[in-house]
Design a protein around this motif. Structure first.
Motif, PDB file in Angstrom:
ATOM      1  N   LEU A 100       0.858  -1.180   0.000  1.00  0.00           N
ATOM      2  CA  LEU A 100       0.000   0.000   0.000  1.00  0.00           C
ATOM      3  C   LEU A 100       0.894   1.229   0.000  1.00  0.00           C
ATOM      4  CD1 LEU A 100      -2.732  -0.998   2.606  1.00  0.00           C
ATOM      5  CD2 LEU A 100      -2.986  -0.791   0.140  1.00  0.00           C
ATOM      6  N   ARG A 101       0.742   2.057  -1.017  1.00  0.00           N
ATOM      7  CA  ARG A 101       1.663   3.178  -1.200  1.00  0.00           C
ATOM      8  C   ARG A 101       1.543   4.229  -0.098  1.00  0.00           C
ATOM      9  NH1 ARG A 101       5.256   3.660  -5.130  1.00  0.00           N
ATOM     10  NH2 ARG A 101       4.729   5.831  -5.360  1.00  0.00           N
ATOM     11  N   LEU A 102       0.386   4.348   0.509  1.00  0.00           N
ATOM     12  CA  LEU A 102       0.239   5.317   1.592  1.00  0.00           C
ATOM     13  C   LEU A 102       1.115   4.951   2.781  1.00  0.00           C
ATOM     14  CD1 LEU A 102      -1.141   7.890   2.443  1.00  0.00           C
ATOM     15  CD2 LEU A 102      -3.033   6.541   3.318  1.00  0.00           C
ATOM     16  N   LEU A 103       1.345   3.663   3.005  1.00  0.00           N
ATOM     17  CA  LEU A 103       2.269   3.246   4.056  1.00  0.00           C
ATOM     18  C   LEU A 103       3.694   3.675   3.735  1.00  0.00           C
ATOM     19  CD1 LEU A 103       0.999  -0.347   4.909  1.00  0.00           C
ATOM     20  CD2 LEU A 103       0.778   1.723   6.293  1.00  0.00           C
ATOM     21  N   PHE A 104       4.049   3.644   2.463  1.00  0.00           N
ATOM     22  CA  PHE A 104       5.379   4.102   2.068  1.00  0.00           C
ATOM     23  C   PHE A 104       5.552   5.584   2.349  1.00  0.00           C
ATOM     24  CE2 PHE A 104       8.028   6.192  -1.103  1.00  0.00           C
ATOM     25  CZ  PHE A 104       9.242   5.593  -0.841  1.00  0.00           C
ATOM     26  N   TRP A 105       4.568   6.395   1.947  1.00  0.00           N
ATOM     27  CA  TRP A 105       4.675   7.838   2.154  1.00  0.00           C
ATOM     28  C   TRP A 105       4.650   8.182   3.637  1.00  0.00           C
ATOM     29  CZ3 TRP A 105       6.803  10.046  -1.632  1.00  0.00           C
ATOM     30  CH2 TRP A 105       6.535   9.648  -2.934  1.00  0.00           C
ATOM     31  N   SER A 106       3.879   7.452   4.411  1.00  0.00           N
ATOM     32  CA  SER A 106       3.864   7.680   5.856  1.00  0.00           C
ATOM     33  C   SER A 106       5.203   7.298   6.481  1.00  0.00           C
ATOM     34  CB  SER A 106       2.743   6.871   6.510  1.00  0.00           C
ATOM     35  OG  SER A 106       1.490   7.261   6.006  1.00  0.00           O
ATOM     36  N   GLY A 107       5.786   6.196   6.029  1.00  0.00           N
ATOM     37  CA  GLY A 107       7.101   5.797   6.510  1.00  0.00           C
ATOM     38  C   GLY A 107       8.171   6.806   6.135  1.00  0.00           C
ATOM     39  N   ALA A 108       8.085   7.348   4.933  1.00  0.00           N
ATOM     40  CA  ALA A 108       9.039   8.373   4.515  1.00  0.00           C
ATOM     41  C   ALA A 108       8.899   9.627   5.372  1.00  0.00           C
ATOM     42  CB  ALA A 108       8.841   8.701   3.040  1.00  0.00           C
ATOM     43  N   CYS A 109       7.665   9.972   5.707  1.00  0.00           N
ATOM     44  CA  CYS A 109       7.423  11.122   6.583  1.00  0.00           C
ATOM     45  C   CYS A 109       8.064  10.893   7.947  1.00  0.00           C
ATOM     46  CB  CYS A 109       5.927  11.367   6.726  1.00  0.00           C
ATOM     47  SG  CYS A 109       5.518  12.638   7.938  1.00  0.00           S
ATOM     48  N   PHE A 110       7.867   9.739   8.523  1.00  0.00           N
ATOM     49  CA  PHE A 110       8.445   9.461   9.836  1.00  0.00           C
ATOM     50  C   PHE A 110       9.965   9.328   9.772  1.00  0.00           C
ATOM     51  CE2 PHE A 110       4.159   8.685  11.286  1.00  0.00           C
ATOM     52  CZ  PHE A 110       4.221   9.184  12.588  1.00  0.00           C
ATOM     53  N   ALA A 111      10.504   8.903   8.639  1.00  0.00           N
ATOM     54  CA  ALA A 111      11.960   8.897   8.483  1.00  0.00           C
ATOM     55  C   ALA A 111      12.488  10.331   8.502  1.00  0.00           C
ATOM     56  CB  ALA A 111      12.355   8.182   7.202  1.00  0.00           C
ATOM     57  N   GLY A 112      11.760  11.222   7.841  1.00  0.00           N
ATOM     58  CA  GLY A 112      12.136  12.634   7.883  1.00  0.00           C
ATOM     59  C   GLY A 112      12.002  13.220   9.278  1.00  0.00           C
ATOM     60  N   MET A 113      10.984  12.813  10.005  1.00  0.00           N
ATOM     61  CA  MET A 113      10.816  13.284  11.373  1.00  0.00           C
ATOM     62  C   MET A 113      11.908  12.724  12.293  1.00  0.00           C
ATOM     63  SD  MET A 113       8.497  15.436  11.617  1.00  0.00           S
ATOM     64  CE  MET A 113       7.266  16.097  10.530  1.00  0.00           C
ATOM     65  N   THR A 114      12.381  11.521  11.980  1.00  0.00           N
ATOM     66  CA  THR A 114      13.514  10.975  12.737  1.00  0.00           C
ATOM     67  C   THR A 114      14.750  11.836  12.518  1.00  0.00           C
ATOM     68  OG1 THR A 114      12.622   8.743  12.524  1.00  0.00           O
ATOM     69  CG2 THR A 114      14.953   8.930  13.071  1.00  0.00           C
ATOM     70  N   LEU A 115      14.991  12.217  11.274  1.00  0.00           N
ATOM     71  CA  LEU A 115      16.101  13.116  10.981  1.00  0.00           C
ATOM     72  C   LEU A 115      15.920  14.445  11.700  1.00  0.00           C
ATOM     73  CD1 LEU A 115      18.671  13.886   9.405  1.00  0.00           C
ATOM     74  CD2 LEU A 115      17.148  14.610   7.547  1.00  0.00           C
ATOM     75  N   ASN A 116      14.705  14.964  11.700  1.00  0.00           N
ATOM     76  CA  ASN A 116      14.410  16.214  12.381  1.00  0.00           C
ATOM     77  C   ASN A 116      14.711  16.113  13.877  1.00  0.00           C
ATOM     78  OD1 ASN A 116      13.490  18.804  12.857  1.00  0.00           O
ATOM     79  ND2 ASN A 116      11.373  18.155  13.044  1.00  0.00           N
ATOM     80  N   ASN A 117      14.299  15.032  14.502  1.00  0.00           N
ATOM     81  CA  ASN A 117      14.561  14.849  15.929  1.00  0.00           C
ATOM     82  C   ASN A 117      16.048  14.648  16.210  1.00  0.00           C
ATOM     83  OD1 ASN A 117      11.967  15.091  17.110  1.00  0.00           O
ATOM     84  ND2 ASN A 117      11.435  13.106  16.244  1.00  0.00           N
ATOM     85  N   PHE A 118      16.759  14.002  15.304  1.00  0.00           N
ATOM     86  CA  PHE A 118      18.204  13.847  15.463  1.00  0.00           C
ATOM     87  C   PHE A 118      18.900  15.206  15.390  1.00  0.00           C
ATOM     88  CE2 PHE A 118      22.404  13.073  13.493  1.00  0.00           C
ATOM     89  CZ  PHE A 118      22.988  12.408  14.561  1.00  0.00           C
ATOM     90  N   LEU A 119      18.481  16.031  14.432  1.00  0.00           N
ATOM     91  CA  LEU A 119      19.055  17.367  14.329  1.00  0.00           C
ATOM     92  C   LEU A 119      18.717  18.212  15.559  1.00  0.00           C
ATOM     93  CD1 LEU A 119      18.395  18.138  10.561  1.00  0.00           C
ATOM     94  CD2 LEU A 119      20.586  17.642  11.653  1.00  0.00           C
TER      95      LEU A 119
ATOM     96  N   ARG B 261      16.745  21.898  10.603  1.00  0.00           N
ATOM     97  CA  ARG B 261      15.626  21.241  11.284  1.00  0.00           C
ATOM     98  C   ARG B 261      14.312  21.594  10.610  1.00  0.00           C
ATOM     99  NH1 ARG B 261      16.726  23.649  16.705  1.00  0.00           N
ATOM    100  NH2 ARG B 261      14.462  23.797  16.726  1.00  0.00           N
ATOM    101  N   GLN B 262      14.137  22.870  10.284  1.00  0.00           N
ATOM    102  CA  GLN B 262      12.902  23.282   9.624  1.00  0.00           C
ATOM    103  C   GLN B 262      12.782  22.684   8.228  1.00  0.00           C
ATOM    104  OE1 GLN B 262      13.158  27.555   9.937  1.00  0.00           O
ATOM    105  NE2 GLN B 262      11.943  27.557  11.825  1.00  0.00           N
ATOM    106  N   ALA B 263      13.896  22.602   7.518  1.00  0.00           N
ATOM    107  CA  ALA B 263      13.863  22.013   6.174  1.00  0.00           C
ATOM    108  C   ALA B 263      13.514  20.531   6.230  1.00  0.00           C
ATOM    109  CB  ALA B 263      15.213  22.216   5.486  1.00  0.00           C
ATOM    110  N   SER B 264      14.074  19.807   7.193  1.00  0.00           N
ATOM    111  CA  SER B 264      13.760  18.379   7.288  1.00  0.00           C
ATOM    112  C   SER B 264      12.302  18.162   7.690  1.00  0.00           C
ATOM    113  CB  SER B 264      14.701  17.686   8.266  1.00  0.00           C
ATOM    114  OG  SER B 264      14.484  18.138   9.583  1.00  0.00           O
ATOM    115  N   ALA B 265      11.766  19.009   8.565  1.00  0.00           N
ATOM    116  CA  ALA B 265      10.354  18.890   8.936  1.00  0.00           C
ATOM    117  C   ALA B 265       9.453  19.221   7.748  1.00  0.00           C
ATOM    118  CB  ALA B 265      10.040  19.806  10.117  1.00  0.00           C
ATOM    119  N   LEU B 266       9.831  20.226   6.964  1.00  0.00           N
ATOM    120  CA  LEU B 266       9.043  20.588   5.788  1.00  0.00           C
ATOM    121  C   LEU B 266       9.036  19.462   4.764  1.00  0.00           C
ATOM    122  CD1 LEU B 266       7.462  22.739   4.179  1.00  0.00           C
ATOM    123  CD2 LEU B 266       9.669  23.488   3.264  1.00  0.00           C
ATOM    124  N   VAL B 267      10.185  18.883   4.505  1.00  0.00           N
ATOM    125  CA  VAL B 267      10.270  17.781   3.539  1.00  0.00           C
ATOM    126  C   VAL B 267       9.446  16.592   4.028  1.00  0.00           C
ATOM    127  CG1 VAL B 267      11.844  16.069   2.551  1.00  0.00           C
ATOM    128  CG2 VAL B 267      12.447  18.485   2.525  1.00  0.00           C
TER     129      VAL B 267
END
Length: 86
Positions: free
Chosen positions: A29-48, A66-72
């Motif tokens: 299901l492609r929506l799971l992929f996009w949601s996973g990509a979002c949370f991967a970006g949020m992981t990067l945001n939290n790391f930063l 941090r703002q750029a990673s959250a936006l992406v």
């Protein structure tokens, strides 16, 4: 106390990303992929955030990164919500 909270937020985002990508791998299901990509970006945001507030509190300002990673991350989820028709 802040270090603990930042670390827990990062680990929570990472575990959500891993679980969503695992669900995508099982169901395709492609929506799971996009949601996973979002949370991967949020992981990067939290790391930063952890780097910005704990490791380099006065030397480096990582706010634009941090703002750029959250936006992406949000744009990835928004794209998945708008363009996936399933």
């Amino acid at each position: 106390m802040g270090e603990v909270i930042y670390t827990l937020c990062m680990l929570t985002s990472l575990s959500c990303a891993v679980l969503l990508f695992a669900g995508y791998r099982r169901t395709r299901l492609r929506l799971l992929f996009w949601s996973g990509a979002c949370f991967a970006g949020m992981t990067l945001n939290n790391f930063l955030l952890l780097l910005d507030k704990v490791v380099f509190p006065t030397q480096v300002d990582l706010l634009p990164w941090r703002q750029a990673s959250a936006l992406v991350a949000c744009l990835l989820l928004l794209y998945g919500l708008i363009y996936e028709k399933e």
